[in-house]
Design an enzyme around this catalytic site. Sequence first.
Site, PDB file in Angstrom:
ATOM      1  CD  GLU A 115      -3.018  -0.973   2.243  1.00  0.00           C
ATOM      2  OE1 GLU A 115      -4.201  -1.120   1.947  1.00  0.00           O
ATOM      3  OE2 GLU A 115      -2.637  -0.782   3.397  1.00  0.00           O
ATOM      4  CB  CYS A 129       2.631   7.772   3.023  1.00  0.00           C
ATOM      5  SG  CYS A 129       2.918   6.692   4.383  1.00  0.00           S
ATOM      6  CB  CYS A 136       6.097  -4.446  10.374  1.00  0.00           C
ATOM      7  SG  CYS A 136       7.372  -3.475  11.213  1.00  0.00           S
ATOM      8  CB  CYS A 140       4.379  -0.620  17.383  1.00  0.00           C
ATOM      9  SG  CYS A 140       6.122  -0.466  16.939  1.00  0.00           S
ATOM     10  CB  CYS A 143       1.342  -0.075  14.436  1.00  0.00           C
ATOM     11  SG  CYS A 143       1.679  -0.097  12.662  1.00  0.00           S
ATOM     12  CB  CYS A 365      -0.526   7.433  10.960  1.00  0.00           C
ATOM     13  SG  CYS A 365       0.271   8.849  10.317  1.00  0.00           S
TER      14      CYS A 365
HETATM   15  N1  SAH Z   1       8.059   1.557  10.867  1.00  0.00           N
HETATM   16  C1  SAH Z   1       8.336   2.928  10.756  1.00  0.00           C
HETATM   17  C2  SAH Z   1       7.613   3.533   9.602  1.00  0.00           C
HETATM   18  C3  SAH Z   1       6.095   3.527   9.748  1.00  0.00           C
HETATM   19  S1  SAH Z   1       5.628   5.143  10.067  1.00  0.00           S
HETATM   20  C4  SAH Z   1       8.031   3.626  12.037  1.00  0.00           C
HETATM   21  O1  SAH Z   1       7.403   3.015  12.897  1.00  0.00           O
HETATM   22  O2  SAH Z   1       8.457   4.760  12.200  1.00  0.00           O
HETATM   23  C5  SAH Z   1       4.021   5.051  10.597  1.00  0.00           C
HETATM   24  C6  SAH Z   1       3.816   6.044  11.707  1.00  0.00           C
HETATM   25  O3  SAH Z   1       2.462   5.936  12.165  1.00  0.00           O
HETATM   26  C7  SAH Z   1       4.701   5.729  12.896  1.00  0.00           C
HETATM   27  O4  SAH Z   1       5.055   6.889  13.571  1.00  0.00           O
HETATM   28  C8  SAH Z   1       3.770   4.900  13.714  1.00  0.00           C
HETATM   29  O5  SAH Z   1       4.215   4.807  15.031  1.00  0.00           O
HETATM   30  C9  SAH Z   1       2.479   5.651  13.554  1.00  0.00           C
HETATM   31  N2  SAH Z   1       1.311   4.840  13.866  1.00  0.00           N
HETATM   32  C10 SAH Z   1       1.223   3.488  13.907  1.00  0.00           C
HETATM   33  N3  SAH Z   1      -0.029   3.105  14.221  1.00  0.00           N
HETATM   34  C11 SAH Z   1      -0.749   4.226  14.383  1.00  0.00           C
HETATM   35  C12 SAH Z   1      -2.117   4.476  14.669  1.00  0.00           C
HETATM   36  N4  SAH Z   1      -2.976   3.484  14.827  1.00  0.00           N
HETATM   37  N5  SAH Z   1      -2.527   5.757  14.738  1.00  0.00           N
HETATM   38  C13 SAH Z   1      -1.667   6.784  14.531  1.00  0.00           C
HETATM   39  N6  SAH Z   1      -0.369   6.601  14.218  1.00  0.00           N
HETATM   40  C14 SAH Z   1       0.092   5.338  14.145  1.00  0.00           C
HETATM   41 FE1  SF4 Z   2       6.261  -1.657  12.240  1.00  0.00          FE
HETATM   42 FE2  SF4 Z   2       4.043  -0.252  12.717  1.00  0.00          FE
HETATM   43 FE3  SF4 Z   2       5.934  -0.406  14.585  1.00  0.00          FE
HETATM   44 FE4  SF4 Z   2       6.370   1.044  12.369  1.00  0.00          FE
HETATM   45  S1  SF4 Z   2       4.839   1.454  13.920  1.00  0.00           S
HETATM   46  S2  SF4 Z   2       7.772  -0.419  13.336  1.00  0.00           S
HETATM   47  S3  SF4 Z   2       5.251  -0.214  10.849  1.00  0.00           S
HETATM   48  S4  SF4 Z   2       4.725  -2.127  13.785  1.00  0.00           S
END
Ligand code: SAH
Ligand code: SF4
Length: 390
Positions: A115, A129, A136, A140, A143, A365
């Site tokens: 995506e 983006c 992944c 987290c 996410c 995000c």
């Molecule tokens: N893996 C990398 C790149 C992904 S960026 C990273 O984690 O930085 C995606 C961004 O969206 C990250 O800052 C992540 O922490 C944030 N994110 C993840 N889940 C989210 C959610 N449910 N709502 C808002 N932001 C979220």
């Molecule tokens: Fe992976 Fe989502 Fe954590 Fe970024 S925020 S490292 S995409 S699990």
Amino acid sequence: MSTTLLQNAEPGLKETPSAPARPSLVGLGRKEIAAHLEELGIEPKKIRMRTKQIFHWIYNYGVTEWDQMTNIAKPLRAKLADHFTLDRPEIVERLISKDGTRKYLIRMAPGIEVESVFIPDVSKTGALCVSSQVGCTLTCKFCHTGTQRLVRNLTPREIVLQVIIARDDLGEWPTTQENRRLTNIVFMGMGEPLYNTDAVGDSLDIICDPEGLGIGRRRITVSTSGVVPDIGPMGERTSAMLAISLHAANDDLRSQIMPINKKYPLAELMQACRDYPGLSNSKRITFEYVMLKGVNDSPKHAKELIKLLRGIPAKVNLIPFNPWPGSDYECSDWDTIETFADIVNRAGYASPIRTPRGRDIFAACGQLKSESEKKRASQIRAESKAAESA
Ligand code: SAH
Ligand code: SF4
């Protein structure tokens, strides 16, 4: 909701199963294009010039037909067309949000669906983006991508193709066109870019090449959850802007919501930030902070954050939590977010609250997740063969 689904075109003429598939040169770098030309028997002393021409046509003009390459003689164009295509991968789904955000689901290969999201009106213009992995390895808690196991790293080509597809869709060829909307690239899609640093670096050599896609390195942001040993080398290799997914300013809380913090705790992460190549007031680090109700959103947390950032040229992006099916969290109340933003702001850090974009099409995000699953290599090979001979 003005959601548009793009139907895939009728399958066109198929090659007979015995005809060798012609590879597409779109997404390849200069070296790979040169190697293909060499195989084709182009005179060695002309390879450099031909590569330059083809590279320019592909990435500056976005051509889709060999005959559009008007500075290449017809017989050579025909030969190129016999052996290679300028095809793009299939767009499986294209959705447009009521706020103008566009989400593409792209099939790079059988079982490899990626995506990417175009967000208009970011930095006065717009950001794409892009994803760096399918799935992944990190988990987290907030996410959605983190619930999809890693299928594989994307190749440099597959990263570049995400940009090409968005340019095609926005009608923004040639590169030199004024008022392009796609001006910035953020590695904030699926996956952890610093677990795929080589591919990210190589893709940026094409994306940032003035004869290529022409997007300046200052307009590229690589976001990481905090893979400490790769932060400095990535900065050296790419000169990109850095974003850190911070989300908590003490180790206990951060380790609970981001397991990577157990491996690389905050002290090490902040040191890597201080050492980031080129860091200055004009090249600040963005710290992303997702607002999770009752978890990390109190004034005490805001003060902790200020203390942690002391001495680092930084700005803070406050991201209202975007829910997804099965998520355990809620987004903080608006007042709570504003209070948090005020505290950080008064300490001298820009702290914009990010308006959620494309929530209606699950493009915001942390909402990205494709249906691609981890499959055995043998299954992918079998599917690939079936697709080729279909
Ligand atoms: N893996 C990398 C790149 C992904 S960026 C990273 O984690 O930085 C995606 C961004 O969206 C990250 O800052 C992540 O922490 C944030 N994110 C993840 N889940 C989210 C959610 N449910 N709502 C808002 N932001 C979220
Ligand atoms: Fe992976 Fe989502 Fe954590 Fe970024 S925020 S490292 S995409 S699990």
